[in-house]
Design a protein around this motif. Structure first.
Motif, PDB file in Angstrom:
ATOM      1  N   THR A 182      41.401  33.965  37.312  1.00 41.86           N
ATOM      2  CA  THR A 182      42.239  33.080  38.131  1.00 41.86           C
ATOM      3  C   THR A 182      43.299  33.870  38.870  1.00 41.86           C
ATOM      4  O   THR A 182      43.563  33.641  40.049  1.00 41.86           O
ATOM      5  CB  THR A 182      42.901  32.006  37.249  1.00 41.86           C
ATOM      6  N   ILE A 183      43.907  34.809  38.169  1.00 37.81           N
ATOM      7  CA  ILE A 183      44.933  35.660  38.793  1.00 37.81           C
ATOM      8  C   ILE A 183      44.314  36.518  39.888  1.00 37.81           C
ATOM      9  O   ILE A 183      44.849  36.613  40.997  1.00 37.81           O
ATOM     10  CB  ILE A 183      45.626  36.533  37.736  1.00 37.81           C
ATOM     11  N   LEU A 184      43.164  37.110  39.592  1.00 35.48           N
ATOM     12  CA  LEU A 184      42.482  37.953  40.576  1.00 35.48           C
ATOM     13  C   LEU A 184      42.183  37.178  41.849  1.00 35.48           C
ATOM     14  O   LEU A 184      42.431  37.655  42.959  1.00 35.48           O
ATOM     15  CB  LEU A 184      41.183  38.506  39.985  1.00 35.48           C
ATOM     16  N   TYR A 185      41.650  35.971  41.706  1.00 38.27           N
ATOM     17  CA  TYR A 185      41.260  35.181  42.880  1.00 38.27           C
ATOM     18  C   TYR A 185      42.474  34.739  43.688  1.00 38.27           C
ATOM     19  O   TYR A 185      42.490  34.842  44.923  1.00 38.27           O
ATOM     20  CB  TYR A 185      40.455  33.955  42.463  1.00 38.27           C
ATOM     21  N   ASN A 186      43.513  34.261  43.016  1.00 38.86           N
ATOM     22  CA  ASN A 186      44.670  33.714  43.729  1.00 38.86           C
ATOM     23  C   ASN A 186      45.540  34.795  44.365  1.00 38.86           C
ATOM     24  O   ASN A 186      46.151  34.557  45.403  1.00 38.86           O
ATOM     25  CB  ASN A 186      45.513  32.859  42.780  1.00 38.86           C
ATOM     26  N   VAL A 187      45.600  35.955  43.746  1.00 40.03           N
ATOM     27  CA  VAL A 187      46.467  37.023  44.267  1.00 40.03           C
ATOM     28  C   VAL A 187      45.745  37.861  45.317  1.00 40.03           C
ATOM     29  O   VAL A 187      46.301  38.188  46.368  1.00 40.03           O
ATOM     30  CB  VAL A 187      46.981  37.921  43.122  1.00 40.03           C
ATOM     31  N   TRP A 188      44.490  38.204  45.034  1.00 42.69           N
ATOM     32  CA  TRP A 188      43.775  39.131  45.926  1.00 42.69           C
ATOM     33  C   TRP A 188      42.663  38.472  46.737  1.00 42.69           C
ATOM     34  O   TRP A 188      42.024  39.125  47.558  1.00 42.69           O
ATOM     35  CB  TRP A 188      43.216  40.291  45.114  1.00 42.69           C
ATOM     36  N   LYS A 189      42.387  37.170  46.491  1.00 44.18           N
ATOM     37  CA  LYS A 189      41.363  36.420  47.217  1.00 44.18           C
ATOM     38  C   LYS A 189      40.006  37.134  47.128  1.00 44.18           C
ATOM     39  O   LYS A 189      39.496  37.369  46.065  1.00 44.18           O
ATOM     40  CB  LYS A 189      41.789  36.204  48.669  1.00 44.18           C
ATOM     41  N   GLU A 190      39.458  37.506  48.283  1.00 47.52           N
ATOM     42  CA  GLU A 190      38.123  38.108  48.319  1.00 47.52           C
ATOM     43  C   GLU A 190      38.143  39.629  48.157  1.00 47.52           C
ATOM     44  O   GLU A 190      37.091  40.263  48.095  1.00 47.52           O
ATOM     45  CB  GLU A 190      37.427  37.749  49.642  1.00 47.52           C
ATOM     46  N   ASP A 191      39.310  40.225  48.151  1.00 45.51           N
ATOM     47  CA  ASP A 191      39.398  41.676  47.993  1.00 45.51           C
ATOM     48  C   ASP A 191      38.965  42.088  46.587  1.00 45.51           C
ATOM     49  O   ASP A 191      39.347  41.439  45.603  1.00 45.51           O
ATOM     50  CB  ASP A 191      40.821  42.167  48.255  1.00 45.51           C
ATOM     51  N   TYR A 192      38.194  43.157  46.520  1.00 40.34           N
ATOM     52  CA  TYR A 192      37.756  43.623  45.201  1.00 40.34           C
ATOM     53  C   TYR A 192      38.830  44.515  44.586  1.00 40.34           C
ATOM     54  O   TYR A 192      39.227  45.519  45.168  1.00 40.34           O
ATOM     55  CB  TYR A 192      36.439  44.401  45.292  1.00 40.34           C
ATOM     56  N   VAL A 193      39.279  44.131  43.415  1.00 43.33           N
ATOM     57  CA  VAL A 193      40.192  44.963  42.630  1.00 43.33           C
ATOM     58  C   VAL A 193      39.763  44.870  41.171  1.00 43.33           C
ATOM     59  O   VAL A 193      39.109  43.915  40.758  1.00 43.33           O
ATOM     60  CB  VAL A 193      41.671  44.517  42.770  1.00 43.33           C
ATOM     61  N   SER A 194      40.150  45.843  40.382  1.00 42.06           N
ATOM     62  CA  SER A 194      39.773  45.850  38.969  1.00 42.06           C
ATOM     63  C   SER A 194      40.786  45.071  38.144  1.00 42.06           C
ATOM     64  O   SER A 194      41.868  44.709  38.618  1.00 42.06           O
ATOM     65  CB  SER A 194      39.702  47.295  38.462  1.00 42.06           C
TER      66      SER A 194
END
Length: 228
Positions: A182-194
């Motif tokens: 949830t944090i990954l999607y809301n903060v970085w949207k479609e950008d790939y991060v680990s």
């Protein structure tokens, strides 16, 4: 209602007279300083409700108006100017800081009394109105829901845009777990991060608030505690 006032005035006798006048009316003077740097340090030690500021601060690099501009970069504290200057250019400069009042020297003590009476009423009304807009997080931290700003006691805590999104997610979850996805999607949207980016973001936010406010739930995510 007691008001906490910081005096910024380079003339000792005038500063003392203002201090005595304020205290005689039942209010508190947090400090009396003569320059911008000392004013900012004083605010960090004891946050005032109101500033009383002389415009001419002698040989200091910054005058009273410049000092207020510096203070307002982090803390929008209401200001009352007390100055011998009443020319149009000076008043226009001062007006850009949206002062509560502008008193000219020689001032009357009754003028200070009137300013404090009116400000006390405004402050009381503001605190009543703000009760429904501020969420108490615990450990003297409050979140301004309307303007999305974080405070510790009355001091504004500067947080970045990603930290603000994370904190909003935790607050809106109301104590439930917020997953890493949830944090990954809301903060970085479609950008790939680990997932390490999430841990780094949590670490940054914990450094700006009491670390005990954010609980790590192993293999699940994070949640905010002590919401009351």
């Amino acid at each position: 209602m007691n008001i906490k006032v910081l005096i910024i005035e380079d003339e000792t006798l005038i500063a003392l007279d203002i201090k005595k006048t304020i205290e005689k009316l039942g209010h508190k003077v947090t400090d009396s300083v003569t320059n911008c740097n000392d004013a900012i340090k004083s605010i960090s030690r004891d946050f005032p409700d109101l500033l009383f500021v002389d415009i001419n601060l002698g040989k200091n690099e910054k005058d009273g108006i410049d000092t207020v501009f510096e203070i307002h970069k982090k803390n929008n504290i209401p200001v009352v100017y007390i100055s011998a200057f009443n020319d149009e250019n000076t008043i226009k400069r001062a007006a850009k800081t949206y002062p509560l009042n502008y008193l000219t020297k020689p001032y009357k003590r009754d003028n200070i009394k009137s300013v404090l009476i009116i400000f006390a009423y405004k402050l009381k009304k503001k605190k009543v109105n703000n009760k429904s807009e501020f969420l108490h997080l615990g450990f003297d931290y409050h979140y301004d829901l309307k303007n999305e700003r974080l405070f510790h006691k009355e001091k504004l805590i500067q947080i970045g845009s990603q930290e603000k999104i994370l904190l909003s997610l935790l607050i809106n979850a109301k104590g439930d777990i917020v997953s890493k996805d949830t944090i990954l999607y809301n903060v970085w949207k479609e950008d790939y991060v680990s997932e390490s980016s999430v841990r780094t973001l949590i670490y940054r936010l914990r450094n700006k608030i009491d670390h005990k406010l954010i609980e790590t739930v192993p293999y699940h995510g994070f949640r905010l505690i002590q919401i009351v």
